[in-house]
Scaffold this active site. Sequence first.
Site, PDB file in Angstrom:
ATOM      1  CB  ALA A 170      46.267  18.619  15.195  1.00  0.00           C
TER       2      ALA A 170
ATOM      3  NE  ARG B 263      41.979  19.161  29.323  1.00  0.00           N
ATOM      4  CZ  ARG B 263      41.779  17.848  29.302  1.00  0.00           C
ATOM      5  NH1 ARG B 263      41.571  17.196  30.427  1.00  0.00           N
ATOM      6  NH2 ARG B 263      41.794  17.183  28.161  1.00  0.00           N
TER       7      ARG B 263
ATOM      8  CE1 TYR C 238      44.748   9.157  19.643  1.00  0.00           C
ATOM      9  CE2 TYR C 238      43.902   9.493  21.857  1.00  0.00           C
ATOM     10  CZ  TYR C 238      43.701   9.133  20.539  1.00  0.00           C
ATOM     11  OH  TYR C 238      42.455   8.756  20.126  1.00  0.00           O
TER      12      TYR C 238
ATOM     13  CG  ASP D  25      47.746  13.854  24.877  1.00  0.00           C
ATOM     14  OD1 ASP D  25      47.682  12.722  24.342  1.00  0.00           O
ATOM     15  OD2 ASP D  25      46.738  14.475  25.263  1.00  0.00           O
TER      16      ASP D  25
ATOM     17  CG  ASN E  84      95.931  25.143  44.428  1.00  0.00           C
ATOM     18  OD1 ASN E  84      95.468  24.155  44.979  1.00  0.00           O
ATOM     19  ND2 ASN E  84      95.685  26.380  44.844  1.00  0.00           N
TER      20      ASN E  84
ATOM     21  CG  ASN F 170      84.238  35.294  30.993  1.00  0.00           C
ATOM     22  OD1 ASN F 170      83.859  36.021  31.905  1.00  0.00           O
ATOM     23  ND2 ASN F 170      83.481  34.355  30.473  1.00  0.00           N
ATOM     24  CE1 TYR F 171      80.168  40.405  27.016  1.00  0.00           C
ATOM     25  CE2 TYR F 171      79.134  41.145  29.044  1.00  0.00           C
ATOM     26  CZ  TYR F 171      79.138  41.069  27.667  1.00  0.00           C
ATOM     27  OH  TYR F 171      78.130  41.647  26.943  1.00  0.00           O
TER      28      TYR F 171
ATOM     29  CB  SER G  95      93.290  33.581  47.882  1.00  0.00           C
ATOM     30  OG  SER G  95      93.450  32.248  48.288  1.00  0.00           O
TER      31      SER G  95
HETATM   32  C1  UD1 Z   1      41.600  10.721  24.235  1.00  0.00           C
HETATM   33  C2  UD1 Z   1      40.634   9.601  23.887  1.00  0.00           C
HETATM   34  C3  UD1 Z   1      40.256   8.856  25.175  1.00  0.00           C
HETATM   35  C4  UD1 Z   1      41.500   8.326  25.832  1.00  0.00           C
HETATM   36  C5  UD1 Z   1      42.549   9.442  26.066  1.00  0.00           C
HETATM   37  C6  UD1 Z   1      43.861   8.815  26.471  1.00  0.00           C
HETATM   38  C7  UD1 Z   1      39.313  10.250  21.931  1.00  0.00           C
HETATM   39  C8  UD1 Z   1      38.017  10.768  21.441  1.00  0.00           C
HETATM   40  N1  UD1 Z   1      39.465  10.139  23.261  1.00  0.00           N
HETATM   41  O1  UD1 Z   1      40.951  11.648  25.055  1.00  0.00           O
HETATM   42  O2  UD1 Z   1      39.381   7.795  24.906  1.00  0.00           O
HETATM   43  O3  UD1 Z   1      41.191   7.716  27.063  1.00  0.00           O
HETATM   44  O4  UD1 Z   1      42.775  10.187  24.855  1.00  0.00           O
HETATM   45  O5  UD1 Z   1      44.791   9.784  26.855  1.00  0.00           O
HETATM   46  O6  UD1 Z   1      40.177   9.929  21.131  1.00  0.00           O
HETATM   47  N2  UD1 Z   1      44.162  15.681  18.563  1.00  0.00           N
HETATM   48  C9  UD1 Z   1      44.337  16.099  17.267  1.00  0.00           C
HETATM   49  N3  UD1 Z   1      43.281  16.689  16.625  1.00  0.00           N
HETATM   50  C10 UD1 Z   1      42.076  16.895  17.202  1.00  0.00           C
HETATM   51  C11 UD1 Z   1      41.910  16.473  18.541  1.00  0.00           C
HETATM   52  C12 UD1 Z   1      42.970  15.863  19.197  1.00  0.00           C
HETATM   53  O7  UD1 Z   1      45.399  15.928  16.686  1.00  0.00           O
HETATM   54  O8  UD1 Z   1      41.189  17.424  16.529  1.00  0.00           O
HETATM   55  C13 UD1 Z   1      45.289  15.048  19.266  1.00  0.00           C
HETATM   56  C14 UD1 Z   1      45.750  15.829  20.490  1.00  0.00           C
HETATM   57  O9  UD1 Z   1      46.778  16.755  20.138  1.00  0.00           O
HETATM   58  C15 UD1 Z   1      46.244  14.742  21.431  1.00  0.00           C
HETATM   59  C16 UD1 Z   1      45.428  13.512  21.032  1.00  0.00           C
HETATM   60  O10 UD1 Z   1      44.894  13.789  19.753  1.00  0.00           O
HETATM   61  O11 UD1 Z   1      47.619  14.457  21.229  1.00  0.00           O
HETATM   62  C17 UD1 Z   1      44.306  13.227  22.026  1.00  0.00           C
HETATM   63  O12 UD1 Z   1      43.429  14.340  22.094  1.00  0.00           O
HETATM   64  P1  UD1 Z   1      42.857  14.868  23.473  1.00  0.00           P
HETATM   65  O13 UD1 Z   1      41.956  16.005  23.182  1.00  0.00           O
HETATM   66  O14 UD1 Z   1      43.940  15.068  24.458  1.00  0.00           O
HETATM   67  O15 UD1 Z   1      41.940  13.616  23.890  1.00  0.00           O
HETATM   68  P2  UD1 Z   1      41.506  13.139  25.345  1.00  0.00           P
HETATM   69  O16 UD1 Z   1      40.345  13.958  25.778  1.00  0.00           O
HETATM   70  O17 UD1 Z   1      42.663  13.091  26.237  1.00  0.00           O
HETATM   71 CA    CA Z   2      44.809  13.736  26.040  1.00  0.00          CA
END
Ligand code: UD1
Ligand code: CA
Length: 446
Positions: A10, A15, A103, A105, A363, A372-373, A391
């Site tokens: 979410a 960044r 997560y 990400d 060949n 084609n267009y 050719s």
């Molecule tokens: C987080 C961890 C950190 C860890 C790191 C690993 C926490 C507080 N910190 O930090 O300890 O080392 O990941 O990569 O958990 N998200 C939501 N809702 C929110 C906030 C975040 O769904 O309200 C989701 C984000 O989309 C993301 C994941 O949770 O996929 C992690 O959030 P992010 O803000 O990236 O945390 P980091 O600062 O990377």
């Molecule tokens: Ca993260």
Amino acid sequence: MKTSAIILAAGLGTRMNSELPKVMHKIAGRPMLLYLLDTLSELELEKVVLVLGPNMEQVIDFVADSGFKVDIVIQDERLGTGHAVKQAKKNFSGYKGNIVVLYGDSPLIGTNTIKKMINTRNETINPALVVLSFSPNDVSGYGRLMLDKPNSVEKIVEEKDATKDELANRLCNSGIIIADGEILFELIEELSCENSKKEFYLTDVVGIARARGRECLVVEGTETELMGINSRAELAVAETITQNYLRQAAMEKGATLIDPSSVYFSYDTIVGRDVVIGPSVFFGPKVRVSDGVEIKAFCHLEGTTINKNCTVGPFARLRPGSNISEDVHIGNFVEIKNASLGRGVKVNHLSYLGDAKIGERTNIGAGTITCNYDGYKKSETVIGSQSFIGSNTALVAPVVVGNNAIIGAGSVITKDVKDNALSLTRAEQKDISNYGSKLERMRKRN
Ligand code: UD1
Ligand code: CA
């Protein structure tokens, strides 16, 4: 014991500086999120819940199209990772089993690592949760795990809230935990947001579980599968990790990569045995290369099937819908799009074949273009087998050239050509004798 998963996605991904939700950014041609869904699909989970933010319809549509069975919940306000997990509470009422929280990400985690976590939860001392740790080269940005016994976490401290001593600890939190589903949401209820970010951190469940007298164990993973992707620079690192893995896999399956680091694969590229790939070749999605094919330097391929023993390039571009039969030669500066080339076809220089069917052993001479267009619609060019296209021929589609036909060089073909016919449309050659010396005399006079 059964296991379910919650994927947190979410966050705004600030960044990344992007209009696109972070989990839709691609690694080796496919959105990050799909890596996680794919990995989870190998684990026979009870259910998978994906937590998204508002206005992420694009992700919802993508998940629907992916065919994976996923429940989606929306976290309306982004109040932290703990708060995000809480949004899935209603999906787990009465649930008994493990919940693994991932997560969005950190998409490169492997199935075996998750299995290891599940085993640690099921087969040891019934810990409240198991945290996945890693020790990256660059620890900045990650939460730190504070152990008070071997393999036992006392608490997780976020970097922004950590003391100098805590920061010296290089054991990092991957973010991924597996918890006893029966108490996870109880622990979450006890989270507070008294920290530097004023967020409900999921990581604080460790301290709360410990205060309740429950164990929290650690399993360690590697940086290459656990790195978090927060910026474009980290996305590029994840791309490199994935490319290295795909290059290695292609070589293990019997392909030679002359300069592996310059070859880019898609997550779904299939490469056979004794394939040789030259430097700087790029594979977009949906490419399949059979055994014994040579792809020379600087080719770009996507949506293409290449059958055995073909040679392609250097500098060839094969676009979606290209189907290349065995023993075909495609040479330099040739573009093929939505075309099938029969066995043994040669198209060696400077040509464009789009929306075309070319029969066996035909060949195609240098500089042949299928037109084609017409500015409004696309039309097809069909050429039979064993024909010879001279050719610099323009084939104005729709047009059909038969088998064993010959087209004279420089022709513009607008009408169908019968089997065995010679067809040419060029103006007749006119010779003027002694013109050269006449011209020379004129020049001298002036
Ligand atoms: C987080 C961890 C950190 C860890 C790191 C690993 C926490 C507080 N910190 O930090 O300890 O080392 O990941 O990569 O958990 N998200 C939501 N809702 C929110 C906030 C975040 O769904 O309200 C989701 C984000 O989309 C993301 C994941 O949770 O996929 C992690 O959030 P992010 O803000 O990236 O945390 P980091 O600062 O990377
Ligand atoms: Ca993260």
